[in-house]
Design an enzyme around this catalytic site. Structure first.
Site, PDB file in Angstrom:
ATOM      1  N   GLY B  72      -7.165  -7.176  -5.356  1.00 31.39           N
ATOM      2  CA  GLY B  72      -6.467  -8.452  -5.188  1.00 31.39           C
ATOM      3  C   GLY B  72      -5.200  -8.551  -6.012  1.00 31.39           C
ATOM      4  O   GLY B  72      -4.828  -9.633  -6.479  1.00 31.39           O
ATOM      5  N   LEU B  73      -4.529  -7.421  -6.192  1.00 32.45           N
ATOM      6  CA  LEU B  73      -3.228  -7.382  -6.882  1.00 32.45           C
ATOM      7  C   LEU B  73      -3.254  -7.985  -8.279  1.00 32.45           C
ATOM      8  O   LEU B  73      -2.307  -8.644  -8.700  1.00 32.45           O
ATOM      9  CB  LEU B  73      -2.149  -8.099  -6.045  1.00 32.45           C
ATOM     10  CG  LEU B  73      -1.793  -7.486  -4.691  1.00 32.45           C
ATOM     11  CD1 LEU B  73      -0.689  -8.323  -4.025  1.00 32.45           C
ATOM     12  CD2 LEU B  73      -1.305  -6.058  -4.838  1.00 32.45           C
ATOM     13  N   ASN B 127       5.607  -4.062  -0.965  1.00 29.12           N
ATOM     14  CA  ASN B 127       4.217  -4.031  -0.518  1.00 29.12           C
ATOM     15  C   ASN B 127       3.980  -5.227   0.404  1.00 29.12           C
ATOM     16  O   ASN B 127       3.654  -6.314  -0.055  1.00 29.12           O
ATOM     17  CB  ASN B 127       3.289  -4.062  -1.737  1.00 29.12           C
ATOM     18  CG  ASN B 127       1.820  -4.078  -1.345  1.00 29.12           C
ATOM     19  OD1 ASN B 127       1.482  -4.047  -0.158  1.00 29.12           O
ATOM     20  ND2 ASN B 127       0.940  -4.141  -2.326  1.00 29.12           N
ATOM     21  N   CYS B 130      -0.784  -5.406   1.564  1.00 26.94           N
ATOM     22  CA  CYS B 130      -2.043  -5.496   0.819  1.00 26.94           C
ATOM     23  C   CYS B 130      -3.057  -6.315   1.620  1.00 26.94           C
ATOM     24  O   CYS B 130      -2.785  -7.461   1.962  1.00 26.94           O
ATOM     25  CB  CYS B 130      -1.829  -6.131  -0.553  1.00 26.94           C
ATOM     26  SG  CYS B 130      -3.382  -6.347  -1.439  1.00 26.94           S
ATOM     27  N   LYS B 165       6.401  -0.552   2.593  1.00 28.05           N
ATOM     28  CA  LYS B 165       5.064   0.036   2.765  1.00 28.05           C
ATOM     29  C   LYS B 165       4.275  -0.733   3.819  1.00 28.05           C
ATOM     30  O   LYS B 165       4.058  -1.937   3.689  1.00 28.05           O
ATOM     31  CB  LYS B 165       4.308   0.050   1.436  1.00 28.05           C
ATOM     32  CG  LYS B 165       2.948   0.743   1.526  1.00 28.05           C
ATOM     33  CD  LYS B 165       2.386   1.023   0.143  1.00 28.05           C
ATOM     34  CE  LYS B 165       0.985   1.578   0.196  1.00 28.05           C
ATOM     35  NZ  LYS B 165       0.450   1.793  -1.162  1.00 28.05           N
TER      36      LYS B 165
END
Lengths: 258, 305
Positions: B72-73, B127, B130, B165
């Site tokens: 969860g970053l 990013n 995610c 990404k």
């Protein structure tokens, strides 16, 4: 902390599913402290089991041997059980925050449930070496799961419990501890490793009586060295990594989240 | 010794082996066991504008030949990153790619602006893929319009090498890659993890605290190769390939599929020396096949030959 290959020099079967793996690993034996652990690579040439398996240091010797106490629970531990003497495994470690050695006027109280004896045994030996007079409470499901009975009895003041009553007192070791007569005038330092319900009971007792208490926790690990945040658990200061900020925590920091 | 060097835009990489985002945090821990300077580069854990606590544990579950994660970053946020992580990262003698995450387009833009003056960081990796956060993350990467906007807006404020990404959890990854290219990306990095889930059959509960997570490890490699090969046919900009690399042979496979650079992820947990072994293995492979540079094998998949 380094990653290195070490040979298995001994394998001791304690019961059907508990065994001790002894490596010749001088660096870890020299550097390792009670409460710290190593990450063992269990797959070779195959991508499964994918992750390393963390094991607390169970014992170290002056001649460079490191022993891990392992309970067979799945594919990874089975691979280790199937190994032969001379096989080499990569161990990454030692990692983690160790148990605190208390002031010399304290009486250490060590409480282990099941395979939780793994790090507690190493701590016990270290404390005895440093002239403490620890009390050990050791619980297991059944008599066969209690390792090194004779040695423990001759080393310290020990109280056993088995859930099925096949050896010593019947019931949970935490209940045995709660009935113990602790001297209100003495300083105790509690250490515990085992199932969460047990840690909760011990923790509650220690907090109520104002005894210092450290517990060793576990969670699934990713990297096992603090980089991936995969093993974070809630503490009173937010999420902490079990592998780097622990596995040993002061009970006051984690009790309400157990 | 064969020259393994690769250039992406104006940035030179001494070899095509990088460490992926989220694997080594900000490098402090792994520096004890990996010599980063031997690698083409490392990618930081994703930085968000504000600190993120991360997801409810358990966050990792092992699966056949891989693992699910739902971290969860968890990260300290931009300010702490600048104050506590940047000085160390600047000392690393290889490319440091800063991974950027955001819950809004403005977040990405703000972080890119703040990082712009830091010369040591030549590359940003956006990013937008995610799978483990409710806001931002994969929602951007699954949506062509949001992908276009976020890349375009960051491009306006950043002169750095811009990598985007992508998530594989879309119907047409080639389409999203083309959009990122049009919007100004310098390279496409793919893939992030596959969405996945595991349930405990004794308790009937999901094994991850976050219920769902992202699958990584050797289990996903064939799916990653397929997507790299697909994107190689749709974009002209370089591809940064990743997903399940477990040996030097996997690196070669990604290069043949079309990647110029690869990132190694969760397999580091298994073998921290894998990146170094992969460099040696790649070099030996090229030499034994009489190739003089990696460009001779990049994107050379033979179909119907």
């Amino acid at each position: 902390m380094i990653n290195n290959k070490y040979p298995v020099v001994d394998k001791i079967e304690h019961s059907d599913n508990i065994f001790e793996l002894v490596f010749s690993a001088p660096y870890i034996a020299d550097q390792g402290l009670p409460g710290e652990f190593v990450n063992v690579k269990v797959n070779y040439n195959l991508p499964h089991p994918f992750l390393r398996r963390p094991f607390s240091l169970h014992d170290v010797s002056e001649d460079g041997k490191v022993s891990l106490l392992i309970k067979v629970v799945g594919a990874g531990t089975r691979k280790l059980q199937d190994c032969s003497l001379g096989d080499e495994f990569e161990l990454l470690g030692p990692v983690g925050k160790p148990f605190t050695i208390p002031d010399i006027d304290c009486t250490p109280v060590l409480v282990a449930g099941g395979i939780g004896i793994a790090p507690i045994y190493f701590l016990l030996k270290r404390l005895v070496n440093e002239d403490f007079d620890p009390i050990l409470f050791l619980g297991a499901k059944t008599s066969g799961d209690i390792i090194k009975k004779k040695e423990l009895i001759s080393t310290c003041n020990v109280h056993f419990a088995t859930e099925d009553g096949s050896f010593a007192k019947e019931g949970f070791v935490s209940d045995l501890l709660l009935k113990h007569d602790f001297n209100v005038n003495e300083k105790y330092y509690f250490y515990s490793c085992g199932p969460k319900p047990m840690l909760k009971k011990i923790g509650e007792f220690a907090i109520q009586n104002n005894f210092e208490c450290e517990v060793s926790l576990e969670e699934n690990f990713g990297c096992g060295i603090g980089a991936c945040y995969g093993c974070s658990i809630l503490t009173k200061d937010g999420y902490k990594r079990i592998c780097r900020d622990g596995p040993v925590f002061n009970i006051k920091d984690v009790f309400e989240f157990l | 010794m064969i020259d393994l060097g690769v250039n992406i835009g104006s940035v030179h990489f001494k070899n095509p082996i990088l460490l992926a985002s989220g694997i080594i945090g900000f490098g402090e821990e792994y520096q004890e066991i990996i010599d980063f300077e031997n690698l083409g580069g490392i990618v930081t854990k994703s930085i968000s504008l504000n600190p993120r606590a991360g997801n409810k544990p358990p966050r990792i579950v092992e699966t056949p030949c891989g693992m699910l994660n739902s971290i969860g970053l968890e990260n300290p946020g931009l300010e702490k990153f600048l104050n506590e992580k940047v000085d160390f990262l600047k000392t690393i003698k290889t490319n440091v790619v800063v991974s950027v995450a955001g819950s809004s387009i403005d977040d990405f833009v703000e972080i890119a602006k703040v990082l712009e003056p830091i010369e040591e960081f030549k590359i940003l990796e956006l990013n937008i893929s995610c799978p483990n956060v409710k806001e931002g993350g994969i929602l951007f990467g699954k949506n062509p319009d949001l992908t276009r906007s976020v890349v375009r807006r960051v491009r306006e404020v950043s002169t750095k090498n811009l990598w985007v990404k992508l998530t594989p959890n879309v119907t047409n990854i080639g389409n999203i890659a083309s959009i990122a290219e049009e919007a100004g990306a310098d390279a496409i990095a793919l893939i992030n993890t596959f969405e996945g889930m595991a349930i405990d059959i004794n308790t009937f509960k999901p094994k991850l605290g976050n219920v769902i997570g992202g699958l990584s490890g050797p289990a996903i490699k064939p799916m990653a190769i397929k997507r790299v090969w697909e994107v190689f046919q749709t974009v002209k900009i370089p591809i940064v390939g990743m997903g399940g690399i477990f040996s030097w042979k996997d690196v070669v496979e990604f290069l043949i599929a079309g990647a110029q650079i690869v990132q190694i992820g969760s397999s580091i947990f298994n073998d921290p020396l894998l990146p170094i072994k992969a460099i040696t293995g790649l070099s030996d492979f090229l030499r034994s096949h009489n190739y003089s540079s990696i460009s001779e094998i990049v994107g050379k998949t033979k179909i119907n030959e």
